[in-house]
Design a protein around this motif. Sequence first.
Motif, PDB file in Angstrom:
ATOM      1  N   HIS A  69       0.828  -1.208   0.000  1.00  0.00           N
ATOM      2  CA  HIS A  69       0.000   0.000   0.000  1.00  0.00           C
ATOM      3  C   HIS A  69       0.859   1.254   0.000  1.00  0.00           C
ATOM      4  N   SER A  70       1.812   1.355   0.975  1.00  0.00           N
ATOM      5  CA  SER A  70       2.641   2.557   1.050  1.00  0.00           C
ATOM      6  C   SER A  70       3.911   2.286   1.845  1.00  0.00           C
ATOM      7  N   VAL A  71       4.879   3.133   1.615  1.00  0.00           N
ATOM      8  CA  VAL A  71       6.112   3.169   2.406  1.00  0.00           C
ATOM      9  C   VAL A  71       6.279   4.608   2.888  1.00  0.00           C
ATOM     10  N   LYS A  72       6.424   4.779   4.196  1.00  0.00           N
ATOM     11  CA  LYS A  72       6.550   6.114   4.772  1.00  0.00           C
ATOM     12  C   LYS A  72       7.871   6.230   5.531  1.00  0.00           C
ATOM     13  N   TRP A  73       8.495   7.390   5.396  1.00  0.00           N
ATOM     14  CA  TRP A  73       9.702   7.708   6.160  1.00  0.00           C
ATOM     15  C   TRP A  73       9.361   8.781   7.194  1.00  0.00           C
ATOM     16  N   TYR A  74       9.872   8.565   8.417  1.00  0.00           N
ATOM     17  CA  TYR A  74       9.675   9.521   9.499  1.00  0.00           C
ATOM     18  C   TYR A  74      11.029   9.988  10.024  1.00  0.00           C
ATOM     19  N   ARG A  75      11.076  11.260  10.349  1.00  0.00           N
ATOM     20  CA  ARG A  75      12.227  11.833  11.043  1.00  0.00           C
ATOM     21  C   ARG A  75      11.742  12.217  12.437  1.00  0.00           C
ATOM     22  N   HIS A  78       7.867  13.019  12.787  1.00  0.00           N
ATOM     23  CA  HIS A  78       7.347  13.769  11.648  1.00  0.00           C
ATOM     24  C   HIS A  78       7.539  12.974  10.357  1.00  0.00           C
ATOM     25  N   GLU A  79       6.470  12.818   9.595  1.00  0.00           N
ATOM     26  CA  GLU A  79       6.576  12.154   8.296  1.00  0.00           C
ATOM     27  C   GLU A  79       7.262  13.102   7.315  1.00  0.00           C
ATOM     28  N   ILE A  80       8.260  12.580   6.588  1.00  0.00           N
ATOM     29  CA  ILE A  80       9.013  13.412   5.651  1.00  0.00           C
ATOM     30  C   ILE A  80       8.892  12.925   4.210  1.00  0.00           C
ATOM     31  N   PHE A  81       8.440  11.647   4.027  1.00  0.00           N
ATOM     32  CA  PHE A  81       8.368  11.128   2.657  1.00  0.00           C
ATOM     33  C   PHE A  81       7.366   9.972   2.631  1.00  0.00           C
ATOM     34  N   ARG A  82       6.649   9.857   1.476  1.00  0.00           N
ATOM     35  CA  ARG A  82       5.686   8.763   1.315  1.00  0.00           C
ATOM     36  C   ARG A  82       5.719   8.248  -0.119  1.00  0.00           C
ATOM     37  N   PHE A  83       5.709   6.924  -0.222  1.00  0.00           N
ATOM     38  CA  PHE A  83       5.629   6.254  -1.520  1.00  0.00           C
ATOM     39  C   PHE A  83       4.358   5.415  -1.546  1.00  0.00           C
ATOM     40  N   THR A  84       3.456   5.758  -2.463  1.00  0.00           N
ATOM     41  CA  THR A  84       2.198   5.021  -2.641  1.00  0.00           C
ATOM     42  C   THR A  84       2.116   4.608  -4.102  1.00  0.00           C
ATOM     43  N   PRO A  85       2.440   3.352  -4.430  1.00  0.00           N
ATOM     44  CA  PRO A  85       2.561   2.950  -5.842  1.00  0.00           C
ATOM     45  C   PRO A  85       1.285   3.095  -6.656  1.00  0.00           C
ATOM     46  N   GLU A  86       0.106   3.061  -6.021  1.00  0.00           N
ATOM     47  CA  GLU A  86      -1.151   3.144  -6.771  1.00  0.00           C
ATOM     48  C   GLU A  86      -1.609   4.580  -7.036  1.00  0.00           C
ATOM     49  N   GLN A  87      -0.855   5.555  -6.523  1.00  0.00           N
ATOM     50  CA  GLN A  87      -1.224   6.948  -6.724  1.00  0.00           C
ATOM     51  C   GLN A  87      -0.355   7.599  -7.791  1.00  0.00           C
ATOM     52  N   THR A  88      -0.829   8.732  -8.307  1.00  0.00           N
ATOM     53  CA  THR A  88      -0.081   9.496  -9.305  1.00  0.00           C
ATOM     54  C   THR A  88       0.020  10.948  -8.846  1.00  0.00           C
ATOM     55  N   PRO A  89       1.218  11.459  -8.640  1.00  0.00           N
ATOM     56  CA  PRO A  89       2.497  10.747  -8.685  1.00  0.00           C
ATOM     57  C   PRO A  89       2.643   9.825  -7.464  1.00  0.00           C
ATOM     58  N   PRO A  90       3.482   8.820  -7.558  1.00  0.00           N
ATOM     59  CA  PRO A  90       3.571   7.843  -6.473  1.00  0.00           C
ATOM     60  C   PRO A  90       4.324   8.335  -5.238  1.00  0.00           C
ATOM     61  N   THR A  91       5.126   9.387  -5.364  1.00  0.00           N
ATOM     62  CA  THR A  91       5.912   9.871  -4.228  1.00  0.00           C
ATOM     63  C   THR A  91       5.456  11.257  -3.811  1.00  0.00           C
ATOM     64  N   VAL A 105      13.779   7.511  -4.484  1.00  0.00           N
ATOM     65  CA  VAL A 105      13.648   6.510  -5.545  1.00  0.00           C
ATOM     66  C   VAL A 105      13.123   5.233  -4.894  1.00  0.00           C
ATOM     67  N   CYS A 106      11.884   4.822  -5.251  1.00  0.00           N
ATOM     68  CA  CYS A 106      11.249   3.687  -4.592  1.00  0.00           C
ATOM     69  C   CYS A 106      10.642   2.734  -5.625  1.00  0.00           C
ATOM     70  N   ASN A 107      10.520   1.458  -5.220  1.00  0.00           N
ATOM     71  CA  ASN A 107       9.822   0.447  -6.009  1.00  0.00           C
ATOM     72  C   ASN A 107       9.145  -0.522  -5.050  1.00  0.00           C
ATOM     73  N   LEU A 108       8.732  -1.677  -5.543  1.00  0.00           N
ATOM     74  CA  LEU A 108       7.985  -2.629  -4.716  1.00  0.00           C
ATOM     75  C   LEU A 108       8.863  -3.376  -3.728  1.00  0.00           C
ATOM     76  N   HIS A 109      10.183  -3.156  -3.751  1.00  0.00           N
ATOM     77  CA  HIS A 109      11.065  -3.901  -2.854  1.00  0.00           C
ATOM     78  C   HIS A 109      12.035  -3.018  -2.073  1.00  0.00           C
ATOM     79  N   SER A 110      12.165  -1.748  -2.431  1.00  0.00           N
ATOM     80  CA  SER A 110      13.060  -0.864  -1.698  1.00  0.00           C
ATOM     81  C   SER A 110      12.630   0.580  -1.890  1.00  0.00           C
ATOM     82  N   CYS A 111      13.033   1.402  -0.920  1.00  0.00           N
ATOM     83  CA  CYS A 111      12.728   2.827  -0.996  1.00  0.00           C
ATOM     84  C   CYS A 111      13.920   3.590  -0.432  1.00  0.00           C
ATOM     85  N   ALA A 112      14.571   4.417  -1.292  1.00  0.00           N
ATOM     86  CA  ALA A 112      15.764   5.167  -0.897  1.00  0.00           C
ATOM     87  C   ALA A 112      15.473   6.658  -0.976  1.00  0.00           C
ATOM     88  N   ILE A 113      15.923   7.371   0.060  1.00  0.00           N
ATOM     89  CA  ILE A 113      15.754   8.824   0.072  1.00  0.00           C
ATOM     90  C   ILE A 113      17.067   9.477   0.478  1.00  0.00           C
TER      91      ILE A 113
END
Length: 303
Positions: A69-75, A78-91, A105-113
């Motif tokens: 569904h999604s990958v979220k990064w928190y600092r 606080h949420e700083i980044f979100r990857f949702t593959p089914e949305q446009t744009p996905p990040t 840069v994210c995909n179905l197996h990794s997410c790098a920020i």
Amino acid sequence: MDLLLTLFHFYHRPTIFMTNKITLSVPHAILIATAHNITSLDVPRYGDPHKDARLVCHYVNDRDDPPLHSVKWYRGNHEIFRFTPEQTPPTRTFNTTLGEVTKGVCNLHSCAISVVLPKTYNTRISFTCEVSTEGPRFAVVKQTKNLTVAVILKEDPVIIGAPSSVQFGEDILLNCTTGPAMPPANIVWYIDGKQERVEPWTINNTHVSGPDEYGLRSSWRSLRIRVNTPRGAVAVRCDATQPTWPPYVRTTNTTLVVARSPHPFMFTASGSSQPILEVSVMVIASCLSSVHIFSKYSALSEV
């Protein structure tokens, strides 16, 4: 009536199912919500404030897992980044006063920020990767790691002044120097495994240079040692420790080889217990006396 109430609670009590991922409590139904597994979270232990820090979250799905569904990064919180593959744009990036995300840069197996770090050294920051799967339960897994803002030492400290060999009773002056870093390192000497003894009123003998163009500082500390060991060598170690969390340590070792000086009693004249060195001194003294007498006699003769 009491019997009826007991039977009612018995047949309507919730059934608890345990899975290796999430435990759900539901009445008379089995709902198993599974999440992806986070296999690794790459967050550097130390981050240079002059560079962006690269963070990577790796995750995999089991055969029966729902889609990602999604990958979220928190600092921190606080949420700083979100990857949702089914949305446009996905990040999507959430910039805060704590620092922005410059790349994702994210995909179905990794997410790098890539994130901007504060310019305050020794600041400790927590980063969290949160991975969730599609509904209806949106199972979630997360991992957190800490990063300390610091420019760590790139090389071991250098020991200067160590001769190839030393004499017993000789005084040696050594110096241990580090490269530029921040926060600056504290230097401690060890002699044959024991820390250098200093006076009680001495807090720190480590000297620190002024900042360079990047604000980094070098450290150095001297050691004066008298060679009085009966062994053939003295082991010397220099530890440079940056006061970060956790502390960062680099070490250099050297060995002072104690030369065997010839003892005057090792060599004696044949058939005599008197050392050759003493005999030589007596002969030289006698010759000097004879020369002095002869010179005095010659001067009188000329008169």
